[in-house]
Scaffold this motif. Structure first.
Motif, short mmCIF file in Angstrom:
data_model
loop_
_atom_site.label_atom_id
_atom_site.label_comp_id
_atom_site.label_asym_id
_atom_site.label_seq_id
_atom_site.Cartn_x
_atom_site.Cartn_y
_atom_site.Cartn_z
N CYS A 113 -117.04 -28.63 -87.30
CA CYS A 113 -118.06 -28.22 -88.14
C CYS A 113 -117.76 -26.16 -87.72
CB CYS A 113 -118.68 -29.25 -88.06
SG CYS A 113 -119.79 -29.54 -87.00
N GLY A 114 -117.59 -26.22 -85.75
CA GLY A 114 -118.40 -24.68 -85.90
C GLY A 114 -119.77 -24.34 -85.54
N ALA A 115 -120.38 -25.71 -85.32
CA ALA A 115 -121.38 -25.97 -84.57
C ALA A 115 -121.57 -27.26 -83.10
CB ALA A 115 -122.46 -25.64 -84.90
N ALA A 160 -123.72 -35.24 -93.40
CA ALA A 160 -122.99 -34.76 -93.51
C ALA A 160 -122.97 -33.49 -94.49
CB ALA A 160 -121.55 -35.35 -93.66
N LEU A 161 -123.14 -33.91 -95.46
CA LEU A 161 -123.54 -32.70 -96.27
C LEU A 161 -124.99 -31.33 -96.00
CD1 LEU A 161 -121.81 -33.76 -98.04
CD2 LEU A 161 -122.95 -33.06 -99.84
N ARG A 162 -125.78 -32.09 -95.21
CA ARG A 162 -127.21 -31.60 -94.87
C ARG A 162 -126.53 -30.46 -93.55
NH1 ARG A 162 -132.26 -35.48 -95.22
NH2 ARG A 162 -132.79 -34.83 -96.95
N HIS A 163 -125.87 -30.88 -92.87
CA HIS A 163 -125.51 -30.33 -91.43
C HIS A 163 -124.82 -29.20 -92.21
CE1 HIS A 163 -124.39 -29.38 -87.18
NE2 HIS A 163 -123.33 -29.67 -88.10
N LEU A 164 -123.44 -29.34 -92.86
CA LEU A 164 -122.99 -28.50 -93.26
C LEU A 164 -123.68 -27.13 -93.92
CD1 LEU A 164 -119.77 -30.32 -94.22
CD2 LEU A 164 -119.85 -28.96 -92.68
N LEU A 165 -124.49 -27.81 -94.79
CA LEU A 165 -125.27 -26.84 -95.53
C LEU A 165 -126.12 -26.46 -95.07
CD1 LEU A 165 -127.23 -29.11 -98.64
CD2 LEU A 165 -124.81 -27.28 -99.52
#
Length: 385
Positions: free
Chosen positions: A357-359, A190-195
């Motif tokens: 998440c906008g993507a 999750a964190l990698r995707h948001l970054l």
């Protein structure tokens, strides 16, 4: 209170298991019932494959393996103790039931309703009902429950597999087989995707009331270290809105303040239900998802049903139940259990990308992205509490 037939059957099975062989007349006397009732009970239990009946006496079944290429667990009785039959554990149970059916085994279920003080008695009830091995997901809510209500698991007289729970390293429970989702990996996904979408360090909004919630919180700290990030602010404590409206509002206000001040533009929220309610309340306060806040939920039970479908981490619950059952059947059918190496199997969650998440996902089926598992498993769609 009058004893139910199920309770009487449990007592009958416990007597036969203890003695190996018993006459029906003896069982009637020990149970305090008529010979007719004892014979009827024996017929029912023998019909289920829980007893062998020959010439007025019964004995505990002797397993002969699976000759002629039969199913490996043919005739076995497996017990499953779960804290709930809904939400997270509905899928775990489904996976276990499917694997038991494929093996030719019967699965018996008991529910603790998150009362860890009752786990031992309910597991003993499974043994009395004929379970030759057990899958156990204790009703622990935190480390204190594990310490107070855990050691008995290591003393069971039958093979046991721990489900979606982790033992304290070096404790007696650490020597048990176990199958669990790797929640730390799910948080890292999750964190990698948001970054990757250009956000600064995401916030975490999470509960403290379950082993999964605590694993997500620990995974967040671990992921920050792995990614070389600093925690932007302490984890925001989440609580169920219906149970603690004031606590829920505090969590929403803390997240709202972080977005309004520019401190954060992304967050991971455990769990789905909390995430949906937080998004609704934020909208009332003027914060839009994903325009103002990119959000990922941790569960994927109902995340796709939100007004704005939520991107979510999906632990492989059904596969947890399936792999644990297959491991238990293997323990019961293949050689000496004492000589077999114990296994700690971790299955990796997926990240299912949706609108929040906008993507949107650009590859594979709509609303999903890749994931995997260790220990030879492929993982699968699931959820968490």
């Amino acid at each position: 209170m009058r004893e139910s037939a199920a309770e009487r059957h449990d007592r009958l099975l416990a007597l036969v298991r203890e003695r190996g062989t018993a006459r029906v007349s003896e069982l009637a006397e020990r149970l305090g019932v008529s010979p007719v009732t004892a014979r009827r009970d024996v017929e029912v239990l023998a019909g289920r494959g829980l007893l062998d009946r020959v010439h007025g006496q019964v004995s505990w079944p002797r397993r002969q393996g699976a000759p002629g290429g039969g199913r490996p667990g043919e005739g076995l009785v497996l017990g499953l103790l779960a804290p709930s039959a809904t939400y997270y554990f509905a899928e775990v149970i489904r996976g276990a039931h499917e694997a038991a059916a494929r093996a030719g085994a019967r699965l018996v279920l008991r529910i603790s309703d998150y009362r860890p003080e009752e786990d031992r008695a309910r597991t003993e009830g499974l043994l009395a009902a004929g379970a030759e091995g057990v899958l156990v997901a204790p009703g622990w809510r935190g480390p204190e429950d594990r310490l107070a209500y855990g050691d008995w698991l290591a003393e069971l007289p039958v093979p046991a597999v721990l489900l979606e729970r982790r033992a304290e390293p070096g404790s007696p429970l650490d020597g048990l087989d176990r199958v669990a989702s790797d929640h730390a990996h799910g948080v890292l996904l999750a964190l990698r995707h948001l970054l990757s979408l250009g956000h600064a360090t995401p916030l975490l909004v999470a509960r403290r009331d379950s082993p999964t919630a605590l694993a997500v919180r620990a995974g967040y700290t671990e992921a920050l270290g792995t990614l070389g990030l600093k925690e932007p602010r302490p984890v925001i404590d989440s609580v169920p809105a219906e149970a603690d409206p004031e606590g829920f509002e505090r969590a929403v206000r803390a997240l709202h303040e972080s977005v309004g001040s520019g401190l954060a533009s992304a967050a991971l929220v455990h769990n789905d239900v909390d995430a949906i309610e937080i998004v609704q309340r934020l909208a009332e306060l003027g914060v839009r998802v994903p325009q103002d806040l990119a959000l990922i939920a941790y569960d994927d039970e109902v995340a796709a049903l939100a007004d704005t479908p939520l991107t979510a981490v999906a632990p492989p619950k059904r596969q947890v139940g399936r792999h644990a059952t297959e491991l238990l059947v293997e323990r019961l059918t293949e050689g000496s259990e004492e000589e077999a190496a114990r296994r700690h199997l971790s299955l990796l969650p997926w990240l299912r990308v949706r609108d929040s998440c906008g993507a949107r996902s650009t590859g594979g089926p709509a609303g999903s992205s890749t994931g995997g598992s260790s220990g030879g498993s492929t993982g699968g769609p699931a959820s968490s509490i």
